[in-house]
Design an enzyme around this catalytic site. Structure first.
Site: not given
Lengths: 67, 67, 67, 67, 67, 67
Positions: B2-3
């Site tokens: 994820p970011y």
């Protein structure tokens, strides 16, 4: 509940102009889409001209060459 | 993988608090969604109060008027 | 007043897990940085694995080759 | 007409390197996807190492511990 | 040369309303900050109500409970 | 450790072209700025032409009028 992110080059926008921009965008979202202004967030980011490119050329370079 | 991008107003968050926030968000993503923490990226951006609006009013103005 | 954007690959996160993630991140911001949860916005974006690259390779390709 | 946002840690990237990066990304978008370079915008954001986490740890901490 | 990203919940905004929003935001940036409308980019993103949280609660849940 | 977000209009970019774009951007960041490709994340977002404006006009409208 909208979130608006506005990125501009850092070239002297005054707090008054930025406050007015935030007011107008919030108002457009309310009037056109019925969005609640109380939870509308607007974030302005000012970016150095070295870090902004358009047409493959930085704004710093464009200003120098009169583009 | 994820970011996560966290935007907050720049009002004195310490490096320790920011490090703890990064730890906790990374841990939540691992525990709840099974995301690999080794490739979870968290970026915190601190924004001047002149550049953050909510309810059509900048945070600078809100602080002055006690909102 | 924080704004949090979480990007993950679209791989079946349930509404319940996403709701829990939103709760936890909002709570971390309140507890660690004193941010008002009532105006904390969290937006999750789910991205196709074809459109996410890490290490120069899309997640679609990584899954096929067991990376 | 693409918009590209590149976030990197602030660690001394020179204006020349950033200008070259803008040129190359704009060129890739033109060659691979036929995008008009004249309206391709690339914005680079440089983030303090205290504000960037990966693996649940800030880059500041990673550099100290040799990660 | 500004770039504006507007995120809203996906709840039936029509193409006409979105086109009008784009016009108004572009016009505000030109009038207030002198920005060239020809290179002003506005991108609207519509997000599922399951993926949008405020006050630690998703918009889906808020709608159900009359928040 | 860079994070790159590329927004384009949704107009039929193939998985192969997108994979190649991810490869090239990751390679540019490594060669020019010394960034580790293993932790370079590239996310492509494809946006409906109704939701993308430039010059105050949506791409949908521009295509109709031959702009």
């Amino acid at each position: 509940m909208p979130y608006v992110n506005i990125k501009i080059t850092r070239e002297g926008a005054t707090p008054e102009k930025k406050a007015q921009l935030i007011r107008e965008v919030t108002e457009s979202l309310q009037r056109l889409l019925g969005k609640n202004p109380q939870t509308t967030v607007v974030v302005i980011e000012e970016v150095e001209t070295d870090n902004w490119g358009i047409g493959g050329v930085t704004v710093t370079e464009r200003r120098k060459t009169g583009l």
